[in-house]
Design an enzyme around this catalytic site. Structure first.
Site, PDB file in Angstrom:
ATOM      1  N   SER A 107       0.840  -1.198   0.000  1.00 25.88           N
ATOM      2  CA  SER A 107       0.000   0.000   0.000  1.00 25.88           C
ATOM      3  C   SER A 107       0.869   1.239   0.000  1.00 25.88           C
ATOM      4  CB  SER A 107      -0.904   0.020   1.240  1.00 25.88           C
ATOM      5  OG  SER A 107      -0.125   0.138   2.414  1.00 25.88           O
ATOM      6  N   SER A 108       0.213   2.371  -0.198  1.00 25.72           N
ATOM      7  CA  SER A 108       0.839   3.671   0.018  1.00 25.72           C
ATOM      8  C   SER A 108       0.312   4.187   1.352  1.00 25.72           C
ATOM      9  CB  SER A 108       0.484   4.646  -1.114  1.00 25.72           C
ATOM     10  OG  SER A 108       1.110   5.893  -0.914  1.00 25.72           O
TER      11      SER A 108
END
Length: 395
Positions: A107-108
């Site tokens: 994920s970011s």
């Protein structure tokens, strides 16, 4: 991208930077300039956001092909974590269907946590940084903007994730040293580094990170267990395989290192007549409350818990240690209070109650009242000071 969208993205970066500064996450002009300059949307051409439907855990895909570009950009520049991979597998980005029955594996991370860690890293011009967990490459790009490409080395364990990050970084004009391997080994290459930062959680501090950080250099990482995150710790390396420092934040929401993920088997449920029972002043809320939950994770590093109803309808909470088969079973008493039944090599609940007594005697501090000492032989979480009560991290 059309000029209007580029202009919108630039405006959204300014707003994000102002929001992070107002929340005291973003404190220095150098990191603010990085947030205002690095186009986060380039690292998030497609991502997933969690749906808020009750009773359903699912994620909806977002891209400029699925929603309006303005909506995609607005979410890309929001202060939230955006998922880019599930179950360590490549995704079918052409599908507009939500994903369910899956676990996020890349994920970011929400920008407020990213910039908070970068601020806590205390970098100065000319310093070298080792980043563990390239992910989308956004935090790598922030480091490159601040320090210059040749001062940044980033390690990613997943080849597909690393490829996408490399392409995104190049599209923005950043060319740091990128390595694809198990980040727990760091990267000897240009070591020692002035600073080391990890964007995923670990159960213990890898010795390689300490060995590859120069004396008096800083290591910023999240320690976590199988029940919950312990929090963000900042250690100072001393050059002899030792490092020490305090927890500086609690409940930092990073995924655990893939190589240290909990076993899929939760353990064997003990038989109803197994173990010894007694009354206890604590119930399952001890495991879920923010501060006492921290203590529970420190004391029982290999345990996990769940609540279920037995065949007779009685609700019980099971705490199972998957490493040595120790267990504790909590049952509510009819007139109030709780009973605990324990068994196995270690009395898990006895250990937790002893730790709770020490914690209360110290004034029940939050996670920031604890710290970590790492030596070549052991790793300890301590309460108050390195000479205070301590508990071993898993090896």
């Amino acid at each position: 991208m059309p000029p209007d969208d580029l202009s919108m993205a630039a405006e959204l970066r300014q707003r994000l930077a102002a929001q992070l500064a107002a929340g005291d996450w973003l404190r220095s002009p150098e990191w603010r300039a990085a947030v205002e300059s690095v186009p986060r949307h380039e690292f998030l051409p497609r991502f997933y956001v969690e749906l808020l439907d009750p009773g359903v855990t699912a994620w909806a895909p977002i891209s400029p092909e699925i929603v309006q570009p303005a909506e995609w950009l607005a979410i890309a520049y929001s202060d939230q974590t955006l998922v880019t991979q599930f179950d360590e597998r490549p995704l079918d980005w052409s599908s507009s269907e939500p994903v369910s029955n899956a676990s996020p594996t890349s994920s970011s991370t929400l920008p407020s946590l990213v910039v908070r860690m970068l601020e806590d890293l205390d970098v100065h011009d000319g310093m070298t940084v080792l980043e563990l967990g390239t992910g989308t490459g956004y935090s790598t790009a922030l480091l490159c903007h601040r320090l210059g490409d040749r001062h940044v080395t980033s390690v990613e364990t997943d080849a597909d994730v690393a490829r996408r990050a490399r392409n995104a970084l190049a599209s923005c004009g950043y060319y740091p040293r990128l390595v694809t391997e198990d980040g727990r080994h760091g990267y000897v290459g240009p070591a020692p580094y002035d600073r080391t930062i990890a964007t995923y959680g670990v159960r213990n501090v890898p010795p390689a990170w300490i060995a590859q950080t120069r004396p008096d250099g800083l290591i910023v990482t999240t320690l976590r267990g199988w029940m919950r995150s312990l929090g963000l710790v900042r250690l100072t390396a001393s050059g002899d395989g030792r490092a020490e420092g305090p927890f500086i934040a609690a409940d930092t929401s990073f995924m655990i290192a893939r190589q240290q993920a909990a076993p899929s088997n939760m353990g064997v449920i003990p038989a109803p007549d197994e173990g010894k029972a007694r009354e206890t002043p604590y119930g399952p809320e001890l495991l879920t409350m923010p501060d006492s939950g921290f203590v529970a994770q420190v004391v029982m590093p290999n345990a996990r818990y769940f609540t279920m109803r037995d065949d007779d309808g009685t609700e019980r909470t099971y705490v199972l240690d998957t490493e040595n088969d120790s267990f504790a079973v909590l049952t509510a008493q009819a007139g109030g209070g709780w009973t605990v039944r324990q068994g196995g090599p270690h009395a898990l609940w006895d250990d937790l109650e002893k730790a709770m007594a020490l914690w209360h005697a110290a004034g029940s501090p939050p996670a920031t009242g604890f710290g970590v000492t790492v030596t070549p032989d052991r790793q300890q979480v301590w309460l108050g000071s390195p000479d205070g009560p301590s508990w071993a991290l898993p090896r």
